[in-house]
Design a protein around this motif. Structure first.
Motif, PDB file in Angstrom:
ATOM      1  N   GLY A 110     -12.250  41.766 -14.093  1.00  0.00           N
ATOM      2  CA  GLY A 110     -12.750  41.521 -12.970  1.00  0.00           C
ATOM      3  C   GLY A 110     -12.411  40.965 -11.821  1.00  0.00           C
ATOM      4  N   TYR A 111     -11.873  40.246 -12.476  1.00  0.00           N
ATOM      5  CA  TYR A 111     -10.841  39.085 -11.022  1.00  0.00           C
ATOM      6  C   TYR A 111      -9.210  39.784 -10.721  1.00  0.00           C
ATOM      7  N   ALA A 112      -8.828  41.069 -12.139  1.00  0.00           N
ATOM      8  CA  ALA A 112      -7.170  41.868 -11.446  1.00  0.00           C
ATOM      9  C   ALA A 112      -8.058  43.238 -10.772  1.00  0.00           C
ATOM     10  N   PHE A 113      -9.173  43.403 -11.144  1.00  0.00           N
ATOM     11  CA  PHE A 113      -9.849  44.947 -10.370  1.00  0.00           C
ATOM     12  C   PHE A 113     -10.560  45.020  -9.014  1.00  0.00           C
ATOM     13  N   ALA A 114     -11.072  42.849  -8.417  1.00  0.00           N
ATOM     14  CA  ALA A 114     -11.602  42.132  -7.005  1.00  0.00           C
ATOM     15  C   ALA A 114     -10.426  42.295  -6.269  1.00  0.00           C
ATOM     16  N   LYS A 115      -9.201  41.815  -7.173  1.00  0.00           N
ATOM     17  CA  LYS A 115      -8.284  41.398  -5.920  1.00  0.00           C
ATOM     18  C   LYS A 115      -7.166  41.498  -5.749  1.00  0.00           C
ATOM     19  N   PHE A 116      -5.950  42.901  -6.838  1.00  0.00           N
ATOM     20  CA  PHE A 116      -5.210  43.005  -7.007  1.00  0.00           C
ATOM     21  C   PHE A 116      -5.102  44.332  -6.909  1.00  0.00           C
ATOM     22  N   ASP A 117      -4.314  45.267  -6.001  1.00  0.00           N
ATOM     23  CA  ASP A 117      -4.094  46.333  -5.063  1.00  0.00           C
ATOM     24  C   ASP A 117      -3.223  46.864  -6.876  1.00  0.00           C
ATOM     25  N   ILE A 180     -15.042  36.101  -3.298  1.00  0.00           N
ATOM     26  CA  ILE A 180     -14.647  34.895  -2.817  1.00  0.00           C
ATOM     27  C   ILE A 180     -13.534  35.578  -1.756  1.00  0.00           C
ATOM     28  N   PRO A 181     -13.721  34.272  -1.011  1.00  0.00           N
ATOM     29  CA  PRO A 181     -12.284  34.730   0.570  1.00  0.00           C
ATOM     30  C   PRO A 181     -10.509  34.518  -0.249  1.00  0.00           C
ATOM     31  N   THR A 182      -9.823  36.089   0.669  1.00  0.00           N
ATOM     32  CA  THR A 182      -9.181  36.196  -0.026  1.00  0.00           C
ATOM     33  C   THR A 182      -7.838  35.335   0.331  1.00  0.00           C
ATOM     34  N   GLU A 183      -8.229  34.768   2.071  1.00  0.00           N
ATOM     35  CA  GLU A 183      -7.293  33.501   2.353  1.00  0.00           C
ATOM     36  C   GLU A 183      -7.376  31.875   1.463  1.00  0.00           C
ATOM     37  N   VAL A 184      -8.464  31.407   0.421  1.00  0.00           N
ATOM     38  CA  VAL A 184      -8.469  31.020  -0.468  1.00  0.00           C
ATOM     39  C   VAL A 184      -7.755  30.869  -0.915  1.00  0.00           C
ATOM     40  N   LEU A 185      -7.252  32.160  -1.356  1.00  0.00           N
ATOM     41  CA  LEU A 185      -5.865  32.304  -3.473  1.00  0.00           C
ATOM     42  C   LEU A 185      -4.591  32.241  -3.122  1.00  0.00           C
ATOM     43  N   GLU A 186      -4.264  33.276  -0.973  1.00  0.00           N
ATOM     44  CA  GLU A 186      -3.387  32.875  -0.313  1.00  0.00           C
ATOM     45  C   GLU A 186      -2.620  31.629  -0.188  1.00  0.00           C
ATOM     46  N   ALA A 187      -3.462  30.825   0.110  1.00  0.00           N
ATOM     47  CA  ALA A 187      -3.585  28.994   0.564  1.00  0.00           C
ATOM     48  C   ALA A 187      -3.034  28.513  -0.963  1.00  0.00           C
ATOM     49  N   ALA A 188      -3.715  29.429  -2.167  1.00  0.00           N
ATOM     50  CA  ALA A 188      -2.737  28.140  -3.126  1.00  0.00           C
ATOM     51  C   ALA A 188      -1.401  28.814  -3.983  1.00  0.00           C
ATOM     52  N   ARG A 189      -1.191  30.940  -3.218  1.00  0.00           N
ATOM     53  CA  ARG A 189      -0.219  30.794  -3.870  1.00  0.00           C
ATOM     54  C   ARG A 189       1.108  29.870  -2.591  1.00  0.00           C
ATOM     55  N   ILE A 190       0.606  29.489  -1.639  1.00  0.00           N
ATOM     56  CA  ILE A 190       1.601  29.402  -0.635  1.00  0.00           C
ATOM     57  C   ILE A 190       2.133  28.349  -1.185  1.00  0.00           C
ATOM     58  N   ASP A 191       1.010  27.520  -1.739  1.00  0.00           N
ATOM     59  CA  ASP A 191       1.179  25.441  -2.186  1.00  0.00           C
ATOM     60  C   ASP A 191       2.275  25.861  -3.695  1.00  0.00           C
ATOM     61  N   ARG A 197      -2.179  30.172 -13.378  1.00  0.00           N
ATOM     62  CA  ARG A 197      -3.186  28.643 -12.256  1.00  0.00           C
ATOM     63  C   ARG A 197      -4.134  29.244 -10.726  1.00  0.00           C
ATOM     64  N   THR A 198      -3.689  29.805 -10.177  1.00  0.00           N
ATOM     65  CA  THR A 198      -5.012  30.347  -9.673  1.00  0.00           C
ATOM     66  C   THR A 198      -6.731  31.068  -9.672  1.00  0.00           C
ATOM     67  N   PHE A 199      -6.238  31.589 -10.820  1.00  0.00           N
ATOM     68  CA  PHE A 199      -7.454  31.751 -11.643  1.00  0.00           C
ATOM     69  C   PHE A 199      -8.060  30.999 -12.359  1.00  0.00           C
ATOM     70  N   LEU A 200      -7.818  29.256 -13.358  1.00  0.00           N
ATOM     71  CA  LEU A 200      -8.081  28.998 -13.131  1.00  0.00           C
ATOM     72  C   LEU A 200      -8.418  27.856 -13.198  1.00  0.00           C
ATOM     73  N   LEU A 201      -7.893  27.430 -11.928  1.00  0.00           N
ATOM     74  CA  LEU A 201      -8.302  26.204 -11.204  1.00  0.00           C
ATOM     75  C   LEU A 201      -9.541  26.232  -9.902  1.00  0.00           C
ATOM     76  N   ILE A 202      -8.859  28.142  -9.223  1.00  0.00           N
ATOM     77  CA  ILE A 202      -9.858  27.987  -7.753  1.00  0.00           C
ATOM     78  C   ILE A 202     -10.774  29.625  -8.602  1.00  0.00           C
ATOM     79  N   VAL A 203     -10.116  30.135  -9.072  1.00  0.00           N
ATOM     80  CA  VAL A 203     -11.230  31.717  -9.319  1.00  0.00           C
ATOM     81  C   VAL A 203     -12.661  31.855 -10.071  1.00  0.00           C
ATOM     82  N   LEU A 204     -12.101  30.721 -11.088  1.00  0.00           N
ATOM     83  CA  LEU A 204     -12.904  30.060 -12.540  1.00  0.00           C
ATOM     84  C   LEU A 204     -14.559  29.798 -11.515  1.00  0.00           C
ATOM     85  N   PRO A 205     -14.103  28.610 -11.282  1.00  0.00           N
ATOM     86  CA  PRO A 205     -14.488  27.067 -11.145  1.00  0.00           C
ATOM     87  C   PRO A 205     -16.048  27.730  -9.825  1.00  0.00           C
TER      88      PRO A 205
END
Length: 291
Positions: A110-117, A180-191, A197-205
């Protein structure tokens, strides 16, 4: 002819009080109707609980008694000492736990279909949705042949594997994770966080409500599994609770108390799980866009 302000105010107050009385009467009528409907709906469950603690002689009396005169827990002990319900319960729990692995896989899909192209994304998602229109009975024989070729028939893994993922669950995860805001995921990737790790620590919670919904649905599907375990397993020691309950109805048709005790063991855990996760279930369906 003019109307005095005092008379106008009195008429307005009278109409207001009349509307409030009508509203209270309507509330009482609706509440009474809902209460009666709730009692009618809950009565079979109440009858199951009371009959499960009745002695056999009392459960066969006519007219039947609503509340047991001499309650006993004898038949719950009989299920686990003289019959194989302990084994059936363990098998059912194992099937449910294996389904928990599918919960993580469906969340990732579901995460792949929602946030990846990626190429073919729309067609792949269409195929996922198309599986929702195919009855399980249609795919049962091909699934059996595949598992038989893999030497997984007559195993608990073979019982749990076909229900590991479902198109409906992937659809629910995709609908929720799209919010889920894409900006939050982008911020995690920038960090410096990786995708896993983004999936486990941000998306799942952030997806706790929909995970609770899927946990309840997965638990119910595994707990109530009947037809497929009956098809795939020819060893009675691999049967689940629902299959064991059906065997009990065939073998011991003269003891309603024993049957109701088995039904209570089957039903009560589902109610407990739903009550615990009820708030998250309602929130998850609301945020997923399902009405």
């Amino acid at each position: 002819m003019t109307t005095s302000p005092t008379l106008t105010t009195s008429l307005s107050a009278l109409r207001h009080r009349s509307a409030k009385r009508r509203g209270r009467r309507l509330t009482v009528v609706i509440g009474t109707a809902l209460a009666i409907g709730a009692l009618i709906t809950a009565f079979p469950f109440f009858w199951m609980l009371t009959t499960s603690v009745k002695p056999q002689s009392e459960s066969l009396t006519y007219p039947p008694t609503l509340v047991p005169r001499t309650p006993t827990l004898q038949y719950f002990g009989t299920l686990f000492t003289e019959l194989d319900f302990g084994q059936y319960l363990a098998n059912t729990i194992i099937v449910v736990l294996i389904g928990g692995i599918g919960l993580l896989l469906m969340a990732m899909a579901g995460y792949a279909f929602a946030k990846f192209d990626f190429r073919g994304k729309q067609w792949m998602f269409f195929l996922v949705l198309a599986t929702m229109m195919i009855p399980v009975q249609v795919t049962m024989i091909p699934t059996y042949l595949i598992l038989n070729g893999m030497k997984l028939t007559n195993t608990l893994i073979g019982i749990a594997l076909p229900t590991l993922v479902s198109g409906f669950s992937i659809f629910l995860f995709r609908q929720f994770m799209s919010t889920i805001p894409t900006e939050v995921l982008e911020a995690a990737r920038i960090d410096g966080a990786g995708e896993f790790r983004t999936f486990l620590l941000i998306v799942l919670p952030l997806s706790k409500p929909i995970i609770a919904v899927q946990a309840v649905l997965t638990f119910i599907a595994g707990w109530n599994s009947f037809l497929w375990p009956l098809v795939i397993a020819n060893d009675q020691h691999l049967y689940t609770l629902s299959v064991g309950l059906s065997l009990l109805n065939k073998e011991i048709a003269v003891n309603p108390s024993l049957q109701m005790a088995a039904a209570t063991v089957m039903v009560v855990p589902i109610l407990i799980v739903f009550i615990v996760f009820q708030r998250y279930v309602i929130q998850g369906f609301a945020l997923s866009g399902l009405k």
